[in-house]
Design an enzyme around this catalytic site. Structure first.
Site, PDB file in Angstrom:
ATOM      1  N   SER A 266       0.783  -1.167   0.038  1.00  0.00           N
ATOM      2  CA  SER A 266       0.110  -0.070  -0.086  1.00  0.00           C
ATOM      3  C   SER A 266       0.860   1.257   0.103  1.00  0.00           C
ATOM      4  O   SER A 266       2.076   1.135   0.399  1.00  0.00           O
ATOM      5  CB  SER A 266      -1.017  -0.001   1.229  1.00  0.00           C
ATOM      6  OG  SER A 266      -0.169   0.419   2.345  1.00  0.00           O
ATOM      7  N   ASP A 267       0.266   2.417  -0.461  1.00  0.00           N
ATOM      8  CA  ASP A 267       1.078   3.602  -0.269  1.00  0.00           C
ATOM      9  C   ASP A 267       0.466   4.068   1.175  1.00  0.00           C
ATOM     10  O   ASP A 267      -0.270   3.206   2.237  1.00  0.00           O
ATOM     11  CB  ASP A 267       0.197   4.569  -0.918  1.00  0.00           C
ATOM     12  CG  ASP A 267       1.367   6.021  -1.311  1.00  0.00           C
ATOM     13  OD1 ASP A 267       2.184   6.117  -0.578  1.00  0.00           O
ATOM     14  OD2 ASP A 267       1.248   6.598  -2.409  1.00  0.00           O
ATOM     15  N   TYR A 268       1.310   5.073   1.717  1.00  0.00           N
ATOM     16  CA  TYR A 268       1.166   5.346   3.219  1.00  0.00           C
ATOM     17  C   TYR A 268      -0.017   5.401   3.690  1.00  0.00           C
ATOM     18  O   TYR A 268      -1.015   6.392   3.331  1.00  0.00           O
ATOM     19  CB  TYR A 268       1.935   6.691   3.553  1.00  0.00           C
ATOM     20  CG  TYR A 268       2.241   7.130   4.756  1.00  0.00           C
ATOM     21  CD1 TYR A 268       3.693   6.672   5.113  1.00  0.00           C
ATOM     22  CD2 TYR A 268       1.556   7.729   5.734  1.00  0.00           C
ATOM     23  CE1 TYR A 268       4.128   7.054   6.599  1.00  0.00           C
ATOM     24  CE2 TYR A 268       1.906   8.214   6.782  1.00  0.00           C
ATOM     25  CZ  TYR A 268       3.139   7.894   7.347  1.00  0.00           C
ATOM     26  OH  TYR A 268       3.517   7.806   8.454  1.00  0.00           O
ATOM     27  N   THR A 269      -0.529   4.471   4.697  1.00  0.00           N
ATOM     28  CA  THR A 269      -1.848   4.465   5.291  1.00  0.00           C
ATOM     29  C   THR A 269      -3.151   4.166   4.303  1.00  0.00           C
ATOM     30  O   THR A 269      -4.029   4.362   4.715  1.00  0.00           O
ATOM     31  CB  THR A 269      -2.058   5.492   6.243  1.00  0.00           C
ATOM     32  OG1 THR A 269      -2.142   6.521   5.707  1.00  0.00           O
ATOM     33  CG2 THR A 269      -0.902   5.477   7.337  1.00  0.00           C
ATOM     34  N   ALA A 270      -2.765   3.874   3.199  1.00  0.00           N
ATOM     35  CA  ALA A 270      -3.944   3.627   2.222  1.00  0.00           C
ATOM     36  C   ALA A 270      -5.020   2.809   2.554  1.00  0.00           C
ATOM     37  O   ALA A 270      -6.300   2.922   2.572  1.00  0.00           O
ATOM     38  CB  ALA A 270      -3.239   3.164   0.817  1.00  0.00           C
TER      39      ALA A 270
END
Length: 724
Positions: A266-270
């Site tokens: 995932s991207d950051y906290t997606a």
């Protein structure tokens, strides 16, 4: 055998250890900005090492340092129950200690091999600093210049984007993933992030399946074909389903149709943001939806560690699905040799030896000058003379050191950055020939600034205006309503232009800009993007003719911000310019339906002439090859490089086709008076597209073909694709 080792580990792992392997967390043992809060970092370092010791961390990111990296790995290998090494990752986008041009700028070179070389140099420096994995390249197609992350892309074109996506993957990873200087690549953002509505960061994406496949997914296919083993998901939804929990995207398409067996992060906290999307009710629901959709690794939210064990115990997540994700991650660690050599890329002596490599400075200078696009050069004002010509260097970027890098440069060695003033001074025969005046700040006037700039311009033979966007205007979360220069800079340009001094404008920017007034009307305009470590020397090389500019626009420069989204390969309209239809056609009231400078445009100090393209056959057999030959001659007085571009247009098809599409390009170097045949090979694969039924195929019929120096020039020839 490696497979046996991995299966044996999975068999021994607890649910908590399995979930822990799928967690990606900030590396507070060796944070990249330790001065921000050193006390907190010390405390967090202990907490992170304890999580590593407990087997609750699979990957740490955005920390650097070989010695501290060895300590992280020692704890993982010697003190954790199973001894599984940790992956060490970071956002290393366009350079490590040596900063190269932003990806959009480097794409202007139209030299994928150059991008491969700069990515290789970046990998050498990053792995020496204790990294295994980079969250790059960004392969988004960016058709709306209001979107700030277009700076990380290769622009608006699919063919160019695919070529640079593949080149950067090859450069980062090298020939052997187990080599100490191999850096795992992560094409991102999967998928269609560049299609966010109105160019607004994190906004919705609503587009046809055909455009999704033909435009936004194509560079990912190219990156995977080049050997990428990881992908990062996008923040946006796609037609209502967030990418990070989109089972069709991550499982049906990626793992099913494309047979991808690598890791999706995932991207950051997606995954956390699925709740804000309104797609998940709470943390547990978000975890289940993301994981079951096919998202292997969760970055920073901590959701997987907190909720996956319980979801497996309840039967909501099958153990086999969890094991499959863990297996993919362990295979990735095996692929880069971590199990056999957990301390690979963690050699403090190599880190010291690689801190500054002169060869990388030379490459950075060459990459930077090859990225500069000369838009305009009336009266051959450029190149300037090194002697006998007084130059007023005016503008907020003349002496600036803080806006050379561009977005996403966490680790650059700022002590080595070359300012524009330093580069120009080094190129001049005498220091007295140069007067430097800021004129204004980046976004505000300076007391007496315009008056001093005007006086300097009147004393000079030529005024060079260093203008543009502050680098924080581009990158993540930097969408703009108006893609114009700050008002203070525009006012400075108007005042200097009023002196009548010959005017050269050097633009520093992370996107296409709408140019107005004195800036638009300047005799010479060059786009210098954010060029990195060697900015000053590279710009001076072009400014004084040591290098003839050879870059071309990877994005269309609009006449006005209101034209966005604007891209050259737009579909044909039913109301183009038609006889008797002066008003009722596709147009704006105020301006023409045309760019200020089109995709592919760029000038040099050499001059080139194109002969008409010659085809080996007017009728392309279904399984045949069309050979296109064009004679290109340097008719100028200096050597130069030309980007020869081949475009096609499908005259009649089952779906409306673009007015032109780039299908091939070649960069050639010619001496004065030299001519060369440039040869392209086209087959039906170049002519295929996704039909209304979703099938990807070419259709028989007549096509127009151009070989030209830009997307808006050249005379077409036609050929026919015959049926099978």
């Amino acid at each position: 055998m490696a497979a046996d080792r991995i299966e044996a580990l999975i068999a021994r792992m607890t649910l908590e250890e399995k979930a822990g392997q799928l967690g990606v967390f900030a590396d507070m043992v060796r944070p990249f900005a330790p001065d921000v809060n050193p006390d907190a970092n010390v405390r967090n370092a202990g907490q992170v090492l304890e999580q590593v010791r407990a087997g609750r961390v699979g990957t740490l990111f955005n920390g650097v340092g070989a010695a501290a990296g060895r300590e992280i790995q020692r704890v993982a290998v010697e003190e954790s129950r199973l001894g599984i090494p940790v992956l060490l990752a970071a956002d290393v986008i366009h350079g490590m200690r040596t900063v190269f041009p932003i990806p959009l700028g480097e794409a202007a070179s139209f030299e994928p091999a150059l991008a491969e070389r700069s990515a290789r140099a970046t990998a050498i420096e990053a792995t020496a600093a204790g990294l295994h994995w980079t969250f790059a390249p960004a392969v988004d197609i960016a058709r709306d210049q209001r979107w700030g992350r277009g700076a990380e892309s290769s622009g608006e074109d699919v063919t160019l984007g695919c070529a640079f996506a593949a080149a950067r993957v090859r450069g980062f990873q090298g020939d052997d993933l187990r080599a100490h200087d191999a850096l795992l690549a992560t094409p991102k953002h999967f998928a269609a992030y560049g299609a966010v509505a109105a160019g607004l960061e994190y906004a919705q994406v609503d587009l046809s399946p055909q455009t999704l496949h033909d435009v936004h997914l194509a560079p990912f296919r190219a990156a995977l074909a080049a050997g990428a083993r990881t992908l990062m998901t996008a923040f946006n939804d796609i037609n209502g389903v967030p990418a990070s929990a989109n089972r069709w995207l991550l499982t049906d398409l990626l793992r099913g149709q494309w047979a991808f067996d690598g890791v999706v992060v995932s991207d950051y906290t997606a995954d956390m943001e699925l709740i804000a999307h309104g797609y998940a009710a709470d943390e547990r629901d978000a975890t289940a939806k993301a994981f079951l959709a096919g998202l292997d690794l969760s970055m920073q939210s901590g959701f997987y560690g907190a909720h996956l064990p319980g979801l497996v115990e309840s039967g909501q997540v099958p153990m086999a699905v969890l094991d499959a994700s863990v297996r993919r991650l362990l295979r990735l660690k095996e692929a880069i040799g971590l199990f056999d050599d957990p301390y690979r890329s963690l050699d403090p002596a190599r880190e010291a030896d690689t801190a500054h490599l002169p060869a990388h400075d030379a490459l950075a200078r060459d990459a930077a000058r090859r990225s500069i696009v000369l838009l305009k050069n009336e009266g051959a004002l450029l190149p300037l003379r090194r002697g006998g010509q007084k130059i007023a260097l005016i503008g907020p970027f003349a002496q600036d050191r803080d806006n050379l890098e561009g977005c996403w440069t966490l680790f650059g060695d700022k002590t080595r950055y070359v300012t524009l003033e330093a580069g120009v001074r080094a190129a001049l025969e005498a220091a007295a020939l140069l007067e430097v005046v800021p004129g204004c700040a980046l976004e505000a006037p300076l007391d007496g600034g315009i008056e001093a700039a005007v006086a300097a311009a009147r004393r000079a033979d030529v005024a060079v205006l260093a203008l543009g966007e502050p680098q924080r205007y581009s990158g993540e979360a930097q969408s703009r309503l108006e893609i114009v220069l700050p008002a203070a800079q525009q006012a400075l340009a108007e005042a200097v232009a009023a002196t009548g001094a010959p005017l050269v404008v050097l633009l520093r920017n992370g996107r296409a800009l709408a140019l107005h007034g004195a800036v638009r009307d300047a005799a010479a305009i060059a786009v210098t993007w954010y060029l990195g470590t060697q900015t000053g020397h590279a710009v001076a090389d072009v400014l004084f003719g040591a290098y003839s500019p050879s870059a071309r626009l990877p994005v269309s420069f609009p006449q006005h911000s209101g034209q966005q989204p604007f891209f050259y390969n737009r579909p044909r309209s039913g109301r183009p310019e038609l006889p008797g239809m002066a008003e009722f056609k596709s147009r704006w009231r105020e301006i023409s339906d045309a760019p200020l400078y089109p995709f592919g445009h760029g000038l040099g100090y050499a001059r080139f002439a194109y002969a008409a393209p010659r085809l080996n056959t007017p009728q392309l057999a279904w399984d045949g090859t069309l050979v296109v030959t064009t004679r290109v001659a340097n008719t100028g007085a200096v050597a130069g490089e030309e980007v020869v571009q081949l475009y096609v247009h499908d005259r009649v098809a089952s779906r409306v086709r673009p007015v032109r599409e780039l299908k091939a390009f070649a960069k050639i170097a010619l001496a004065p008076g030299e001519a060369r045949d440039v040869v392209f090979h086209i087959d039906r694969g170049h002519l295929a597209f996704s039909g209304a039924d979703g099938a990807y195929r070419a259709e028989p019929g007549v096509f127009d073909l151009w070989v030209a120096p830009s997307s808006a020039t050249g005379e077409p020839v036609d050929f026919e694709l015959l049926p099978a």
